[in-house]
Enzyme design. Structure first.
Site, short mmCIF file in Angstrom:
data_model
loop_
_atom_site.label_atom_id
_atom_site.label_comp_id
_atom_site.label_asym_id
_atom_site.label_seq_id
_atom_site.Cartn_x
_atom_site.Cartn_y
_atom_site.Cartn_z
N GLU A 30 1.45 -117.54 61.88
CA GLU A 30 1.00 -116.41 61.06
C GLU A 30 0.77 -115.20 61.95
O GLU A 30 0.35 -115.34 63.10
CB GLU A 30 -0.32 -116.75 60.36
CG GLU A 30 -0.35 -118.05 59.61
CD GLU A 30 0.38 -117.98 58.29
OE1 GLU A 30 0.48 -116.87 57.74
OE2 GLU A 30 0.86 -119.02 57.83
N SER A 88 3.18 -111.09 55.51
CA SER A 88 2.13 -112.08 55.34
C SER A 88 2.71 -113.45 55.05
O SER A 88 3.65 -113.58 54.29
CB SER A 88 1.21 -111.64 54.21
OG SER A 88 1.96 -111.09 53.16
N CYS A 89 2.14 -114.45 55.69
CA CYS A 89 2.58 -115.83 55.47
C CYS A 89 1.37 -116.68 55.11
O CYS A 89 0.23 -116.27 55.28
CB CYS A 89 3.23 -116.40 56.73
SG CYS A 89 4.65 -115.46 57.33
N ASP A 90 1.65 -117.87 54.63
CA ASP A 90 0.59 -118.83 54.33
C ASP A 90 1.06 -120.21 54.76
O ASP A 90 2.18 -120.62 54.42
CB ASP A 90 0.26 -118.83 52.84
CG ASP A 90 -0.35 -117.51 52.40
OD1 ASP A 90 -1.56 -117.35 52.55
OD2 ASP A 90 0.41 -116.64 51.92
#
Length: 435
Positions: free
Chosen positions: A93, A5-7
């Site tokens: 993402e 997961s990325c932001d």
């Protein structure tokens, strides 16, 4: 915690200080994956018959490519995030939805990040590059270095000195939203709902054919192409919602009179770093998937001022140093954040792929990891080291702010800016290991 997961975040006037656009991203990937920070100069390609080798497939080359600085998993060609000499920044993402993910080797989303940066001098042109390549070559392939097949579709946040674009995909289909003010973030879910500024020409017809949309109700991209209830999306406890809350919390911390007049906000590049370092929200991840690298960029709307891009090149931004990079001619190579290369012997390039995992640790990564092993056992050393890291960082921030305020750039010093910062950081780690 969501896997892989990325932001990615962007803040634009009036939410920011000094009329700047601030871009930020945490790259959250498998905990043993090394991420390097590398620079590639601008280039002219005269022989267009020679194809460009990306991570898995070859594509057509273009006559000219721009200089780029990239933060990327060391095993692949593309990048998780980066910037180019024209002040374009992109982060991607992983997203999933109703459209099936293709395991066949095509362009990775990370390849598309680099290609957008190399081939476009504005955010919207980068969007054009990505969707054209998506149509021609498709997206797919293993997104992790290993025998476990892990594939996904991609969303992108693309920013320049004037505006930002959110681009979200489902196979070859896509929707894009233009962002011209305020704040916006993306995470591991489709987030474009009814505000669609550009889209794939068959986006709606395909949804009708699949029975996902009746063609009568208002078209909602996220609701149609994923399983999300978009009415509840902002109330969920996931990282997308947490990132949105953090951005808006800082956006409204400005002095009350300025909020009322809507003249200025409170978000700075240091605010963005604070958000990326936030652990309670899950933005700064820990565990099997963790934040392996971080990036923050300052994009002044005044074209006379340089864009400044900060990279960690190491895991956990809370225990890393954000080091500045500025594009100038003859930039020194970033040796301390560049991983070893294995040429044709690289297990990513040989079929069958991923038969073994080589040691891809670059010098900064090695020293960072050794230092963490020491300080995890000794509280006093941990405090001393972190204090020295923050002191180095504050000095760098002050120096970068001076450049932006005084409009003076010492080019001879800037060519070695990032490499020198990496050496200073390594010096801090070594002093704590040896003492």
């Amino acid at each position: 915690m969501e896997p892989c997961s990325c932001d990615t975040f962007v803040a634009l006037p009036p939410a920011t200080v000094d009329n700047r656009i601030i871009f930020g991203k945490n790259s959250d990937r498998l905990c043993d994956e090394v991420q390097e920070v590398v620079y590639f100069p601008a280039a002219v390609h005269e022989n267009l018959r020679e194809h460009l080798q990306c991570t898995y497939i070859e594509i057509d080359q273009v006559p000219e490519t721009y200089a780029v600085v990239l933060s990327r998993p060391a095993w692949l060609w593309g990048a998780e995030m980066g910037a180019n000499e024209h002040g374009v920044c992109i982060g991607n993402e992983a997203v999933w939805g109703r459209e099936e993910v293709c395991d066949e080797e095509a362009l990775l989303g990370m390849d598309l990040v680099r290609l957008g940066l190399e081939r476009a001098d504005t955010a919207e042109k980068a969007l054009n590059v990505i969707v054209d390549l998506l149509e021609k070559y498709g997206q797919g392939g293993n997104c992790s270095e290993g025998r476990m097949v892990f594939s996904y579709h991609n969303s992108f946040l693309i920013a320049d000195r004037k505006e930002a674009w959110i681009l979200e995909t489902a196979g070859k289909y896509w929707a894009a939203e233009k962002v011209q003010e305020g704040v916006r973030n993306i995470s591991n879910q489709l987030s474009i709902t009814t505000k669609i500024d550009r889209e794939h020409p068959d986006l709606r017809n395909y949804a009708k054919q699949k029975g996902w949309w009746d063609g009568k109700t208002e078209f909602d991209f996220a609701a149609t192409y994923s399983y999300l209830d978009t009415a509840k999306m902002m109330l969920s406890p996931g990282r997308y919602c947490e990132g949105y809350k953090l951005l808006n919390k800082h956006k409204v911390l400005a002095r009350p009179s300025r909020i009322i007049l809507n003249k200025n906000g409170n978000i700075t590049f240091e605010t963005m770093m604070e958000i990326l370092r936030d652990k309670p929200s899950g933005i700064n991840m820990e565990g099997e998937f963790l934040t392996t690298a971080s990036m923050v960029s300052i994009l002044p709307q005044d074209s006379n001022l340089p864009c400044i891009h900060f990279f960690t090149g190491t895991p956990d931004p809370e225990r890393s140093v954000f080091k500045p990079f500025i594009f100038v001619p003859n930039v020194s190579q970033l040796l301390d954040t560049s991983s070893p290369t294995f040429d044709l012997e690289d297990p990513v390039k040989k079929k069958p792929r991923f038969q073994f995992k080589p040691d891809r640790r670059h010098p900064l990564y090695q020293e960072h990891q050794q230092a963490l092993e020491v300080i995890d056992k000794k509280e006093e050393k941990a405090k001393t080291m972190l204090d020295n890291m923050r002191k180095l960082e504050k000095e760098l921030f002050k120096e970068m702010e001076s450049i932006l305020q005084n409009k003076h750039l010492d080019v001879d010093k800037i060519v070695n800016l990032f490499p020198q910062c990496a050496k200073d950081e390594i010096r801090i780690y070594k002093s704590n290991i040896s003492s």
